[in-house]
Motif scaffolding. Structure first.
Motif, PDB file in Angstrom:
ATOM      1  N   LEU A  73       0.827  -1.209   0.000  1.00 60.90           N
ATOM      2  CA  LEU A  73       0.000   0.000   0.000  1.00 60.90           C
ATOM      3  C   LEU A  73       0.860   1.258   0.000  1.00 60.90           C
ATOM      4  O   LEU A  73       0.475   2.279  -0.587  1.00 60.90           O
ATOM      5  N   ALA A  74       2.041   1.191   0.618  1.00 64.11           N
ATOM      6  CA  ALA A  74       2.963   2.331   0.582  1.00 64.11           C
ATOM      7  C   ALA A  74       3.421   2.604  -0.848  1.00 64.11           C
ATOM      8  O   ALA A  74       3.507   3.765  -1.273  1.00 64.11           O
ATOM      9  N   MET A  75       3.729   1.547  -1.601  1.00 66.88           N
ATOM     10  CA  MET A  75       4.086   1.717  -3.010  1.00 66.88           C
ATOM     11  C   MET A  75       2.925   2.341  -3.785  1.00 66.88           C
ATOM     12  O   MET A  75       3.123   3.216  -4.636  1.00 66.88           O
ATOM     13  N   ALA A  76       1.706   1.898  -3.474  1.00 63.05           N
ATOM     14  CA  ALA A  76       0.533   2.455  -4.152  1.00 63.05           C
ATOM     15  C   ALA A  76       0.346   3.926  -3.792  1.00 63.05           C
ATOM     16  O   ALA A  76      -0.008   4.743  -4.649  1.00 63.05           O
ATOM     17  N   GLN A  77       0.583   4.285  -2.539  1.00 64.09           N
ATOM     18  CA  GLN A  77       0.483   5.696  -2.145  1.00 64.09           C
ATOM     19  C   GLN A  77       1.459   6.548  -2.959  1.00 64.09           C
ATOM     20  O   GLN A  77       1.100   7.643  -3.411  1.00 64.09           O
ATOM     21  N   THR A  78       2.677   6.048  -3.135  1.00 64.88           N
ATOM     22  CA  THR A  78       3.638   6.795  -3.939  1.00 64.88           C
ATOM     23  C   THR A  78       3.154   6.909  -5.377  1.00 64.88           C
ATOM     24  O   THR A  78       3.308   7.957  -6.015  1.00 64.88           O
ATOM     25  N   ALA A  79       2.566   5.832  -5.903  1.00 63.75           N
ATOM     26  CA  ALA A  79       2.042   5.883  -7.276  1.00 63.75           C
ATOM     27  C   ALA A  79       0.966   6.953  -7.401  1.00 63.75           C
ATOM     28  O   ALA A  79       0.938   7.710  -8.390  1.00 63.75           O
ATOM     29  N   TYR A  80       0.082   7.042  -6.415  1.00 60.03           N
ATOM     30  CA  TYR A  80      -0.943   8.087  -6.452  1.00 60.03           C
ATOM     31  C   TYR A  80      -0.305   9.476  -6.359  1.00 60.03           C
ATOM     32  O   TYR A  80      -0.788  10.431  -6.984  1.00 60.03           O
ATOM     33  N   LEU A  81       0.772   9.599  -5.591  1.00 56.99           N
ATOM     34  CA  LEU A  81       1.514  10.869  -5.538  1.00 56.99           C
ATOM     35  C   LEU A  81       2.049  11.223  -6.921  1.00 56.99           C
ATOM     36  O   LEU A  81       1.892  12.364  -7.389  1.00 56.99           O
ATOM     37  N   MET A  82       2.684  10.246  -7.592  1.00 55.72           N
ATOM     38  CA  MET A  82       3.236  10.484  -8.925  1.00 55.72           C
ATOM     39  C   MET A  82       2.135  10.890  -9.905  1.00 55.72           C
ATOM     40  O   MET A  82       2.312  11.783 -10.738  1.00 55.72           O
ATOM     41  N   HIS A  83       0.989  10.221  -9.813  1.00 48.68           N
ATOM     42  CA  HIS A  83      -0.135  10.561 -10.690  1.00 48.68           C
ATOM     43  C   HIS A  83      -0.646  11.963 -10.398  1.00 48.68           C
ATOM     44  O   HIS A  83      -1.009  12.715 -11.323  1.00 48.68           O
ATOM     45  N   GLY A  84      -0.662  12.334  -9.127  1.00 45.67           N
ATOM     46  CA  GLY A  84      -1.074  13.690  -8.775  1.00 45.67           C
ATOM     47  C   GLY A  84      -0.139  14.740  -9.351  1.00 45.67           C
ATOM     48  O   GLY A  84      -0.574  15.817  -9.778  1.00 45.67           O
ATOM     49  N   LEU A  85       1.150  14.414  -9.383  1.00 42.96           N
ATOM     50  CA  LEU A  85       2.140  15.341  -9.945  1.00 42.96           C
ATOM     51  C   LEU A  85       2.093  15.378 -11.466  1.00 42.96           C
ATOM     52  O   LEU A  85       2.372  16.409 -12.077  1.00 42.96           O
ATOM     53  N   ASN A  86       1.759  14.248 -12.083  1.00 43.77           N
ATOM     54  CA  ASN A  86       1.739  14.169 -13.545  1.00 43.77           C
ATOM     55  C   ASN A  86       0.582  13.265 -13.980  1.00 43.77           C
ATOM     56  O   ASN A  86       0.766  12.063 -14.182  1.00 43.77           O
ATOM     57  N   PRO A  87      -0.609  13.836 -14.146  1.00 42.19           N
ATOM     58  CA  PRO A  87      -1.790  13.027 -14.487  1.00 42.19           C
ATOM     59  C   PRO A  87      -1.718  12.350 -15.853  1.00 42.19           C
ATOM     60  O   PRO A  87      -2.573  11.501 -16.150  1.00 42.19           O
ATOM     61  N   ALA A  88      -0.715  12.689 -16.672  1.00 44.24           N
ATOM     62  CA  ALA A  88      -0.554  11.984 -17.954  1.00 44.24           C
ATOM     63  C   ALA A  88      -0.135  10.534 -17.735  1.00 44.24           C
ATOM     64  O   ALA A  88      -0.330   9.689 -18.615  1.00 44.24           O
ATOM     65  N   LEU A  89       0.430  10.222 -16.576  1.00 44.76           N
ATOM     66  CA  LEU A  89       0.732   8.838 -16.226  1.00 44.76           C
ATOM     67  C   LEU A  89      -0.581   8.099 -16.011  1.00 44.76           C
ATOM     68  O   LEU A  89      -1.477   8.595 -15.321  1.00 44.76           O
ATOM     69  N   GLN A  90      -0.705   6.910 -16.578  1.00 49.81           N
ATOM     70  CA  GLN A  90      -1.968   6.167 -16.543  1.00 49.81           C
ATOM     71  C   GLN A  90      -1.903   5.062 -15.496  1.00 49.81           C
ATOM     72  O   GLN A  90      -1.104   4.128 -15.612  1.00 49.81           O
ATOM     73  N   LEU A  91      -2.752   5.169 -14.468  1.00 51.97           N
ATOM     74  CA  LEU A  91      -2.780   4.182 -13.401  1.00 51.97           C
ATOM     75  C   LEU A  91      -3.242   2.823 -13.923  1.00 51.97           C
ATOM     76  O   LEU A  91      -4.211   2.739 -14.675  1.00 51.97           O
ATOM     77  N   THR A  92      -2.530   1.775 -13.522  1.00 52.81           N
ATOM     78  CA  THR A  92      -2.860   0.416 -13.956  1.00 52.81           C
ATOM     79  C   THR A  92      -2.817  -0.516 -12.754  1.00 52.81           C
ATOM     80  O   THR A  92      -1.985  -0.360 -11.864  1.00 52.81           O
ATOM     81  N   ARG A  93      -3.712  -1.514 -12.758  1.00 51.69           N
ATOM     82  CA  ARG A  93      -3.791  -2.474 -11.656  1.00 51.69           C
ATOM     83  C   ARG A  93      -3.465  -3.901 -12.091  1.00 51.69           C
ATOM     84  O   ARG A  93      -3.319  -4.776 -11.242  1.00 51.69           O
ATOM     85  N   SER A  94      -3.410  -4.151 -13.393  1.00 50.41           N
ATOM     86  CA  SER A  94      -3.250  -5.524 -13.876  1.00 50.41           C
ATOM     87  C   SER A  94      -2.404  -5.539 -15.137  1.00 50.41           C
ATOM     88  O   SER A  94      -2.146  -4.493 -15.753  1.00 50.41           O
ATOM     89  N   ARG A  95      -1.991  -6.759 -15.537  1.00 50.05           N
ATOM     90  CA  ARG A  95      -1.250  -6.892 -16.787  1.00 50.05           C
ATOM     91  C   ARG A  95      -2.094  -6.415 -17.966  1.00 50.05           C
ATOM     92  O   ARG A  95      -1.594  -5.770 -18.882  1.00 50.05           O
ATOM     93  N   ALA A  96      -3.397  -6.731 -17.935  1.00 51.15           N
ATOM     94  CA  ALA A  96      -4.283  -6.306 -19.021  1.00 51.15           C
ATOM     95  C   ALA A  96      -4.330  -4.775 -19.106  1.00 51.15           C
ATOM     96  O   ALA A  96      -4.295  -4.200 -20.205  1.00 51.15           O
ATOM     97  N   ASP A  97      -4.401  -4.108 -17.945  1.00 50.62           N
ATOM     98  CA  ASP A  97      -4.380  -2.640 -17.925  1.00 50.62           C
ATOM     99  C   ASP A  97      -3.084  -2.110 -18.538  1.00 50.62           C
ATOM    100  O   ASP A  97      -3.096  -1.151 -19.311  1.00 50.62           O
ATOM    101  N   ILE A  98      -1.977  -2.728 -18.151  1.00 54.63           N
ATOM    102  CA  ILE A  98      -0.675  -2.285 -18.646  1.00 54.63           C
ATOM    103  C   ILE A  98      -0.626  -2.367 -20.169  1.00 54.63           C
ATOM    104  O   ILE A  98      -0.243  -1.406 -20.854  1.00 54.63           O
ATOM    105  N   HIS A  99      -1.013  -3.507 -20.725  1.00 56.28           N
ATOM    106  CA  HIS A  99      -0.975  -3.674 -22.173  1.00 56.28           C
ATOM    107  C   HIS A  99      -1.908  -2.688 -22.878  1.00 56.28           C
ATOM    108  O   HIS A  99      -1.566  -2.136 -23.923  1.00 56.28           O
ATOM    109  N   ARG A 100      -3.073  -2.438 -22.287  1.00 55.95           N
ATOM    110  CA  ARG A 100      -4.020  -1.492 -22.882  1.00 55.95           C
ATOM    111  C   ARG A 100      -3.423  -0.091 -22.945  1.00 55.95           C
ATOM    112  O   ARG A 100      -3.505   0.598 -23.973  1.00 55.95           O
ATOM    113  N   VAL A 101      -2.794   0.346 -21.848  1.00 51.10           N
ATOM    114  CA  VAL A 101      -2.201   1.687 -21.788  1.00 51.10           C
ATOM    115  C   VAL A 101      -1.048   1.814 -22.784  1.00 51.10           C
ATOM    116  O   VAL A 101      -0.936   2.813 -23.507  1.00 51.10           O
TER     117      VAL A 101
END
Length: 198
Positions: A64-92
């Motif tokens: 969850l700490a890693m996820a919190q940092t990911a949300y921080l990064m997304h807040g700083l740069n919303p062009a980054l696309q949040l992904t939760r799965s391999r399928a999400d990654i490939h889609r992005v």
């Protein structure tokens, strides 16, 4: 496909925004960003030391700490696309965007040899790179890196986690451990390659 892991020690670093801009501008269709836990993970270590909770509980909190940092990064740069799965990654990546990984899938109900502090976000990024057959893994650190040291020696110095050297044996892709000031070097590497192909 590249995995770029930005260490949590960069969460308040002045170069962080430059790295995020690089990954969105030059990594679209190619890069998956993995985040370290930083101060969020340090809070987990402190809580475990204080309350003596199990390594399994601490592992799930550290994810969850890693996820919190990911949300921080997304807040700083919303062009980054949040992904939760391999399928999400490939889609992005297929859409020509940069994937930002939320590692919720790593939460566990039972302890294993991976649910302890010997395995940190460095080895988690390596596991992701191996599972996705990545072209390259880049670990971005805030500390000085001696380029003559092996990955195992970097583990002995605490620059990567203790398991990283052994886990990296046999990896079919280059692994770069870089100082955060080496933005230009990574930019040149990114510009030298092509886009995502499934």
């Amino acid at each position: 496909m590249w995995i770029v892991k930005i260490g949590g020690s960069l969460n308040t670093h002045p170069l962080l925004q430059e790295w995020l801009a690089l990954l969105t501008e030059c990594g679209g269709g190619r890069v998956i960003l993995v985040c370290g836990g930083g101060a969020f993970a340090d809070a987990v270590r402190h809580a475990q030391a204080h309350w003596r909770i199990s390594d399994l509980s601490a592992h799930n909190m550290a994810v969850l700490a890693m996820a919190q940092t990911a949300y921080l990064m997304h807040g700083l740069n919303p062009a980054l696309q949040l992904t939760r799965s391999r399928a999400d990654i490939h889609r992005v990546l297929h859409k020509g965007q940069t994937a930002l990984w939320l590692p919720f899938e790593l939460q566990r109900k039972r302890a294993s040899d991976r649910t302890n502090w010997d395995v940190t976000s460095d080895s988690i990024a390596l596991d992701l790179a191996l599972s996705l057959n990545a072209e390259r893994l880049v670990l971005v650190k805030s500390c000085a890196i001696d380029p003559t040291l092996s990955l195992s020696e970097l583990g002995e110095q605490g620059i990567v986690d203790q398991r990283f050297g052994a886990l990296s044996e046999g990896a079919a892709f280059p692994i770069d451990v870089v100082h955060c000031a080496e933005v230009g070097r990574v930019r040149a590497l990114l510009l030298g390659g092509g886009r995502y192909v499934a």
